[in-house]
Enzyme design. Structure first.
Site, PDB file in Angstrom:
ATOM      1  N   GLY A  16      39.828  50.921  36.391  1.00 54.47           N
ATOM      2  CA  GLY A  16      39.151  50.076  37.365  1.00 54.47           C
ATOM      3  C   GLY A  16      39.506  50.402  38.796  1.00 54.47           C
ATOM      4  N   GLY A  20      38.634  48.003  45.320  1.00 49.19           N
ATOM      5  CA  GLY A  20      39.554  46.874  45.236  1.00 49.19           C
ATOM      6  C   GLY A  20      41.008  47.246  45.047  1.00 49.19           C
ATOM      7  N   ILE A  21      41.689  46.468  44.218  1.00 50.89           N
ATOM      8  CA  ILE A  21      43.132  46.621  44.013  1.00 50.89           C
ATOM      9  C   ILE A  21      43.463  47.982  43.404  1.00 50.89           C
ATOM     10  CG2 ILE A  21      45.111  45.730  42.719  1.00 50.89           C
ATOM     11  CD1 ILE A  21      43.708  42.924  42.955  1.00 50.89           C
ATOM     12  N   LYS A  41      34.000  52.498  35.385  1.00 51.46           N
ATOM     13  CA  LYS A  41      32.611  52.618  34.928  1.00 51.46           C
ATOM     14  C   LYS A  41      31.657  53.058  36.026  1.00 51.46           C
ATOM     15  CE  LYS A  41      31.886  48.513  33.364  1.00 51.46           C
ATOM     16  NZ  LYS A  41      31.113  47.411  32.757  1.00 51.46           N
ATOM     17  N   TYR A 167      39.331  32.693  29.708  1.00 48.33           N
ATOM     18  CA  TYR A 167      39.870  33.646  30.690  1.00 48.33           C
ATOM     19  C   TYR A 167      41.388  33.696  30.624  1.00 48.33           C
ATOM     20  CZ  TYR A 167      41.299  35.570  35.207  1.00 48.33           C
ATOM     21  OH  TYR A 167      41.910  36.301  36.203  1.00 48.33           O
TER      22      TYR A 167
END
Length: 403
Positions: A16, A20-21, A41, A167
């Protein structure tokens, strides 16, 4: 956290990491001259979110590292295995794994479709387990090997389960991988740790969901990148099985200036605390009690303080579903004229519907309970346009001294 060059030539596999992070961590290790595998992805540009694995790879190489971008859906075992093999073929091995990819849906049990439940569990828990499993044979041969999961401490208080149990289970699955694998691979000298932010982290995805206003009460992803970098420098044989909070770790490492990580350094209000931390519960849950019969008074004050300027800045209609001692429907129309507010449902379709207990409602409008904190802990439930709901903070700021 100053770069030392100690990660030069080491290979860091990050899930990922197209934005971002994950990308912030990739850029931090790249400054040391590390090899970075971006496993994500996003191969084609997202219509609303910037960045792909290829644009991230260019940034990594511009920062001083070497990069291998791989199209990977971590739910697919074959894609993960292929990316791991490509990484080993190109760089000779894997020394560090960062399990950053994650999915989120802050919904209760009745509002969580099984498709979303499966997505969160397949990406968060299963994906973390799968990528770790396939990287571990190479980590066993790596230099000072580390696995770092972006997941929270295992805080078993009911408040962190009741509003989004699916979650929470999925994120805690990542944390349980830390708990188990740290012990399982201790003798191999592989460190397995978790890292979690003290506050909300401002990313493009969060801005898309919450609007630019979210930045004012958030920190930059670089705080997690700096903390991750510091963790990777630790001796993997002795520093393992830890559930680390970013600012606490950085302070222990001698980083005293947390203001450098603020998206808005001029903001003097408290930042929005993240989930799962006891400190977050203390910060965002209103502790003060207010008396009854005050909701009408709030709306009388709102009506008295409306103006054409506020309408022009907000341009939204709100429906409040108040529960508890003073249950009822209320509205604020900030779309026409100088605005209006009062009992009942709005005469036109609401942009946002906000549901909360009457005591919490008064606390929020009087400044005792931050709206972001109320939302994070489930005291405030929002349906409709989240960005427009966040604009209510301006009105609350006006009323704070008047209630």
């Amino acid at each position: 956290m100053i770069n030392t060059g100690k990660l030069a030539g080491r290979t860091v596999f990050i899930t990922g990491a197209s934005r971002g992070i994950g990308k912030a961590i990739a850029l931090k290790v790249a400054k040391d001259g590390a090899n970075v595998v971006i496993a994500a992805k996003t191969a084609e540009p997202h219509p609303k979110l910037p960045g792909t694995i290829y644009t991230a790879a260019k940034e990594v190489e511009a920062a001083g590292g070497k990069c291998l971008p791989c199209v990977v859906d971590i739910r697919d075992e074959n894609q993960v295995a292929s990316a791991v093999q490509e990484a080993v073929k190109k760089f000779g091995g894997i020394d560090i794994l960062v399990n950053n990819a994650s999915a989120i849906s802050l919904t209760g049990t009745l509002d969580t479709p099984m498709k979303k439940y499966d997505l969160m569990h397949h990406i968060n828990t299963r994906g973390t387990y799968l990528v770790s499993k396939l990287c571990l044979p190479y980590l066993q041969k790596g230099t000072n090997p580390h696995i770092l999961n972006l997941s929270p401490p295992l805080n078993m208080k009911p408040i962190w389960f009741k509003n989004h149990v699916a979650y929470t289970m999925a994120k805690y699955g990542m944390s349980m991988c830390v708990l188990g694998m740290a012990e399982e691979f201790r003798e191999d000298g592989i460190a397995v740790n978790a890292l979690w932010p003290r506050t909300a982290i401002h990313t493009a995805a969060i801005e898309m969901l919450s609007g630019k206003e979210a930045g004012r009460i958030s920190r930059k992803p670089e705080i997690l990148a700096d903390a991750a970098y510091g963790i990777f420098l630790k001796d993997s044989r002795s520093f393992t099985g830890n559930f680390i909070v970013d600012d606490e770790f950085l302070q222990q490492e001698g980083v005293t200036d947390m203001q450098q990580y603020a998206v808005d350094p001029t903001n003097t209000d408290p930042l929005m605390a993240d989930f799962f931390l006891d400190s977050a519960e203390e910060v965002v849950i209103g502790k003060e009690k207010s008396g009854g019969g005050q909701i009408k008074g709030v709306f009388d004050k709102i009506q008295a303080n409306l103006s054409p300027e506020l309408v022009a800045k907000t341009n939204a209609v709100y429906h409040f579903v108040v529960k508890g001692d003073e249950a009822g429907d209320w509205f604020i129309d900030l779309k026409s004229g100088k605005g209006s507010a009062g009992p009942g449902k709005p005469s036109v379709a609401a942009d946002s519907t906000l549901t909360m207990n009457s005591k919490d409602f008064f606390d929020m409008f009087s400044g005792k309970l931050k709206p972001a904190g109320a939302f994070m802990t489930g005291k405030l439930k929002i349906s409709g346009n989240l960005q427009k709901a966040m604009k209510l903070e301006k009105l609350m700021g006006i009323l704070k001294s008047k209630l």
